[in-house]
Design a protein around this motif. Structure first.
Motif, mmCIF file in Angstrom:
data_model
loop_
_atom_site.group_PDB
_atom_site.id
_atom_site.type_symbol
_atom_site.label_atom_id
_atom_site.label_comp_id
_atom_site.label_asym_id
_atom_site.label_seq_id
_atom_site.Cartn_x
_atom_site.Cartn_y
_atom_site.Cartn_z
ATOM 1 N N GLY A 70 0.813 -1.203 0.000
ATOM 2 C CA GLY A 70 0.000 0.000 0.000
ATOM 3 C C GLY A 70 0.841 1.244 0.000
ATOM 4 O O GLY A 70 2.056 1.211 0.230
ATOM 5 N N ARG A 71 0.204 2.381 -0.268
ATOM 6 C CA ARG A 71 0.923 3.646 -0.263
ATOM 7 C C ARG A 71 1.366 4.010 1.146
ATOM 8 O O ARG A 71 2.332 4.751 1.324
ATOM 9 C CB ARG A 71 0.030 4.738 -0.850
ATOM 10 C CG ARG A 71 -0.265 4.519 -2.329
ATOM 11 C CD ARG A 71 -1.334 5.429 -2.851
ATOM 12 N NE ARG A 71 -0.872 6.807 -2.985
ATOM 13 C CZ ARG A 71 -1.614 7.780 -3.500
ATOM 14 N NH1 ARG A 71 -2.835 7.515 -3.930
ATOM 15 N NH2 ARG A 71 -1.144 8.996 -3.595
ATOM 16 N N ASP A 72 0.652 3.508 2.152
ATOM 17 C CA ASP A 72 1.079 3.669 3.547
ATOM 18 C C ASP A 72 1.404 2.277 4.077
ATOM 19 O O ASP A 72 0.530 1.540 4.507
ATOM 20 C CB ASP A 72 -0.030 4.317 4.380
ATOM 21 C CG ASP A 72 0.426 4.622 5.799
ATOM 22 O OD1 ASP A 72 1.525 4.179 6.171
ATOM 23 O OD2 ASP A 72 -0.308 5.310 6.535
ATOM 24 N N PRO A 73 2.688 1.854 4.020
ATOM 25 C CA PRO A 73 3.036 0.472 4.378
ATOM 26 C C PRO A 73 2.650 0.095 5.799
ATOM 27 O O PRO A 73 2.415 -1.077 6.093
ATOM 28 C CB PRO A 73 4.568 0.442 4.206
ATOM 29 C CG PRO A 73 4.889 1.593 3.321
ATOM 30 C CD PRO A 73 3.862 2.645 3.631
ATOM 31 N N SER A 74 2.540 1.070 6.706
ATOM 32 C CA SER A 74 2.274 0.737 8.104
ATOM 33 C C SER A 74 0.871 0.212 8.333
ATOM 34 O O SER A 74 0.615 -0.481 9.321
ATOM 35 C CB SER A 74 2.499 1.979 8.969
ATOM 36 O OG SER A 74 1.619 3.029 8.588
ATOM 37 N N ILE A 75 -0.084 0.532 7.432
ATOM 38 C CA ILE A 75 -1.464 0.075 7.649
ATOM 39 C C ILE A 75 -1.987 -0.762 6.491
ATOM 40 O O ILE A 75 -3.143 -1.172 6.512
ATOM 41 C CB ILE A 75 -2.416 1.272 7.874
ATOM 42 C CG1 ILE A 75 -2.435 2.175 6.622
ATOM 43 C CG2 ILE A 75 -2.016 2.061 9.096
ATOM 44 C CD1 ILE A 75 -3.466 3.285 6.685
ATOM 45 N N ALA A 76 -1.149 -1.025 5.489
ATOM 46 C CA ALA A 76 -1.630 -1.757 4.308
ATOM 47 C C ALA A 76 -2.177 -3.120 4.683
ATOM 48 O O ALA A 76 -3.177 -3.591 4.126
ATOM 49 C CB ALA A 76 -0.507 -1.905 3.281
ATOM 50 N N HIS A 77 -1.535 -3.790 5.665
ATOM 51 C CA HIS A 77 -1.955 -5.143 6.025
ATOM 52 C C HIS A 77 -3.285 -5.163 6.767
ATOM 53 O O HIS A 77 -3.908 -6.216 6.920
ATOM 54 C CB HIS A 77 -0.879 -5.794 6.904
ATOM 55 C CG HIS A 77 -0.722 -5.125 8.238
ATOM 56 N ND1 HIS A 77 -0.074 -3.922 8.351
ATOM 57 C CD2 HIS A 77 -1.125 -5.495 9.482
ATOM 58 C CE1 HIS A 77 -0.073 -3.556 9.638
ATOM 59 N NE2 HIS A 77 -0.708 -4.489 10.336
ATOM 60 N N LEU A 78 -3.758 -4.005 7.258
ATOM 61 C CA LEU A 78 -5.006 -3.967 8.017
ATOM 62 C C LEU A 78 -6.227 -3.995 7.119
ATOM 63 O O LEU A 78 -7.316 -4.323 7.565
ATOM 64 C CB LEU A 78 -5.044 -2.690 8.883
ATOM 65 C CG LEU A 78 -3.924 -2.547 9.924
ATOM 66 C CD1 LEU A 78 -4.067 -1.213 10.637
ATOM 67 C CD2 LEU A 78 -3.965 -3.703 10.917
ATOM 68 N N TYR A 79 -6.062 -3.631 5.851
ATOM 69 C CA TYR A 79 -7.212 -3.479 4.979
ATOM 70 C C TYR A 79 -7.091 -4.412 3.775
ATOM 71 O O TYR A 79 -6.977 -3.990 2.628
ATOM 72 C CB TYR A 79 -7.319 -2.027 4.495
ATOM 73 C CG TYR A 79 -7.523 -1.029 5.599
ATOM 74 C CD1 TYR A 79 -6.873 0.190 5.598
ATOM 75 C CD2 TYR A 79 -8.389 -1.316 6.649
ATOM 76 C CE1 TYR A 79 -7.062 1.111 6.613
ATOM 77 C CE2 TYR A 79 -8.582 -0.409 7.669
ATOM 78 C CZ TYR A 79 -7.917 0.809 7.659
ATOM 79 O OH TYR A 79 -8.120 1.714 8.676
ATOM 80 N N GLY A 80 -7.100 -5.692 4.001
ATOM 81 C CA GLY A 80 -7.091 -6.661 2.919
ATOM 82 C C GLY A 80 -8.472 -6.771 2.299
ATOM 83 O O GLY A 80 -9.468 -6.265 2.827
ATOM 84 N N PRO A 81 -8.573 -7.436 1.152
ATOM 85 C CA PRO A 81 -9.884 -7.590 0.512
ATOM 86 C C PRO A 81 -10.790 -8.493 1.342
ATOM 87 O O PRO A 81 -10.333 -9.433 1.995
ATOM 88 C CB PRO A 81 -9.535 -8.223 -0.839
ATOM 89 C CG PRO A 81 -8.263 -8.949 -0.581
ATOM 90 C CD PRO A 81 -7.516 -8.143 0.430
ATOM 91 N N GLY A 82 -12.089 -8.199 1.310
ATOM 92 C CA GLY A 82 -13.047 -8.985 2.083
ATOM 93 C C GLY A 82 -13.339 -10.330 1.448
ATOM 94 O O GLY A 82 -13.170 -10.510 0.240
ATOM 95 N N PRO A 83 -13.818 -11.271 2.245
ATOM 96 C CA PRO A 83 -14.086 -12.617 1.716
ATOM 97 C C PRO A 83 -15.239 -12.665 0.720
ATOM 98 O O PRO A 83 -15.263 -13.528 -0.144
ATOM 99 C CB PRO A 83 -14.403 -13.425 2.983
ATOM 100 C CG PRO A 83 -14.850 -12.405 3.990
ATOM 101 C CD PRO A 83 -14.072 -11.166 3.693
ATOM 102 N N LEU A 84 -16.207 -11.745 0.853
ATOM 103 C CA LEU A 84 -17.340 -11.784 -0.077
ATOM 104 C C LEU A 84 -16.891 -11.445 -1.496
ATOM 105 O O LEU A 84 -17.265 -12.121 -2.462
ATOM 106 C CB LEU A 84 -18.422 -10.800 0.385
ATOM 107 C CG LEU A 84 -19.099 -11.126 1.721
ATOM 108 C CD1 LEU A 84 -20.124 -10.063 2.060
ATOM 109 C CD2 LEU A 84 -19.777 -12.502 1.660
#
Length: 532
Positions: A70-84
């Motif tokens: 992500g453009r902000d590496p510190s929070i990129a892992h918090l917002y992965g794609p949803g399962p739906l």
């Protein structure tokens, strides 16, 4: 969806991005690193907020590989794609476009101000295809060999845009997904092969590490022809002559030729023939034998002996003295050198690659360049066109240099603004690729906002419009002002003598006298010792 019409407006940045992805996923790069390079390139080149890659049943059934950037590496892992969303794409094997994500359940919990500006794209990664007919299919798990299934998903958070824009990006992501699919078998092999102890640095030949050459940036037709000619020249030991203006990249092409040739494990040595006095150049090339004749207390091998089995690159070869030209011609025709003060020739096996920006044919006609050497070098001449004649390479080269200096300086420089691109394309580049590299280094050093803009570029590239320095005078007024300045300077130099000023300006006295009266210039002001 018509791929051609969808890509029509954005094809330059898509082509540049795809070229960079291919370069960063080559056979010598570990697949895991290559996949991370793909995600980083998508974020930096196309401005995606986040990119997420999921691969299922790799390296074995029920396993999962998940990568994000992500453009902000510190929070990129918090917002992965949803399962739906990803589940729908995996089940239907069709692209999913969510133009407005704020009401979608997969995006609950994200900041409202971010949701209001985002769209979401997700494309399936197809299972790899079998090999060509007549060849055995690669050994794969059942899941990978299912040609109708999806191997995973590639999804991006992208700033809101019109549907046609989002469709164009979906088309491009589908191409990237196919590339990821082709890498999946290599990835499985990397993950399942037994771990091996890394070879010691001494196991790798020093020359191969030193002369690892990055892939060339060649988009224009003229430069692709040059790269093709270099590739065709790699299999022989015939001398090669690169012709072209200063700064066009002749030394880089010589290194590329050596790196692709059977001599790549042997030394690549270079010498600027005009960088030292003629006698020093001859000593450096051919060596010195100790003794009274050379007035040297020790022997020294020259470049041709040191490069045994390798390549010697001679830049500005037109600067060689006549004696050195004769000796280089002997290396070409006889494969031997004679040290300064030496009595017997020394056999050498080297390939000579030369470069020049001078018209050697004209120098040969006037006797300044040896005819035998000219024809010995001209067996494989390669002309490198100036940058102004290959405009298609300007932007890819600029982005290549920007990425290189961005990495060196530790700055997240993502792109070049459109007005800055226009300035780069309008400039005539008298210093060629070398000047462009210097320009982008300056821009990378000055830029602190992630985007290179016009005011980060050197003053030589600026136009009246970009620098807000348009002419405030009419054409006639500007000519009159210039004439006044010339007259004043001439009268100053002539100390007020109108006849001398006319001679200096190479104009008649009558015309100078007329102009002086027209502009109200008093010649007596410039007479030395005039009393007030």
């Amino acid at each position: 969806m018509n791929g051609l019409s969808s890509f029509e407006s954005g094809w330059p940045i898509f082509l540049t991005t795809l070229t960079r992805i291919i370069q960063e996923t080559g056979p010598n790069i570990p697949v895991r690193q290559g996949l991370e390079n793909i995600l980083g390139t998508l974020v930096s080149n196309l401005g995606y907020r986040r990119v997420h890659l999921e691969l299922f049943d790799l390296p074995r059934k029920n396993a999962k590989i998940s990568l994000d950037r992500g453009r902000d590496p510190s929070i990129a892992h918090l917002y992965g794609p949803g399962p739906l969303a990803t589940g729908q794409v995996m089940a239907t094997r069709r692209t999913l476009v969510i133009e407005d994500v704020k009401d979608h359940p997969d995006f609950l919990g994200r900041p409202a101000e971010e949701l209001a500006t985002l769209s979401f794209l997700c494309v399936p990664i197809p299972a790899p295809r079998p090999g060509p007919a007549g060849q055995p299919a690669p050994e794969t798990p059942d899941d990978l060999s299912d040609q109708d299934g999806a191997l995973g998903t590639l999804s991006v958070d992208i700033p809101k845009a019109p549907p046609v824009f989002l469709e164009a990006h979906c088309d491009f992501l589908t191409v990237v997904a196919a590339l990821v699919s082709s890498l999946s078998l290599r990835l499985r092999d990397e993950l399942t092969r037994p771990r091996r102890r890394a070879p010691s640095p001494a196991a790798e030949p020093e020359e191969s590490r030193e002369h690892a050459v990055k892939p060339p940036v060649a988009v224009s037709k003229g430069m692709r022809l040059v790269i093709r000619q270099v590739a065709q020249s790699t299999t022989s030991s015939t001398p090669v002559l690169f012709r072209g203006e200063e700064g066009t990249g002749k030394e880089f092409l010589a290194e590329l030729l050596h790196a692709q040739s059977p001599r790549r494990q042997r030394p690549f040595l270079r010498l600027g023939c005009g960088s030292e006095p003629p006698e020093a150049v001859e000593d450096a090339l051919f060596g010195v034998q100790k003794g009274e004749a050379s007035e040297s207390s020790r022997s020294r091998r020259g470049l041709f002996e040191l490069a045994q089995g390798g390549t010697v690159f001679l830049d500005d070869i037109e600067e060689l003295s006549p004696a050195a030209q004769t000796a280089v011609s002997r290396v070409i025709h006889e494969g031997a050198v004679q040290r300064k003060g030496g009595q017997s020739p020394v056999a050498v096996d080297v390939r000579i690659v030369a470069a020049t920006s001078a018209p050697l044919g004209e120098l040969m006609a006037t006797g300044e360049f040896l005819e035998d050497l000219y024809y010995g070098l001209s067996v494989l001449p390669i002309y490198v066109p100036p940058l102004r004649d290959r405009a298609g390479d300007i932007l890819p080269l600029a982005e290549h240099f920007l990425a290189e200096y961005s990495q060196k300086l530790g700055k997240p420089l993502r792109r070049i603004s459109t007005p800055a691109i226009d300035l780069l394309n309008q400039y005539h580049w008298p210093g060629n690729v070398r000047e462009l590299a210097s320009c982008m280094e300056r821009a990378a050093m000055l830029c602190d906002e992630g985007v290179v803009r016009t005011y980060h570029l050197p003053p030589t590239l600026q136009t009246a419009e970009s620098s807000n320095t348009g002419p405030s005078l009419s054409f006639g007024e500007a000519v009159a002002k210039f004439e006044q300045e010339l007259l004043v300077e001439a009268l100053k130099k002539a100390r007020g003598n109108m006849f001398q000023a006319a001679r200096d300006l190479r104009e008649s006295y009558r015309v100078v006298n007329y102009k002086v009266k027209k502009y109200g210039i008093d010649p007596k002001r410039f007479t030395m010792g005039r009393r007030g």
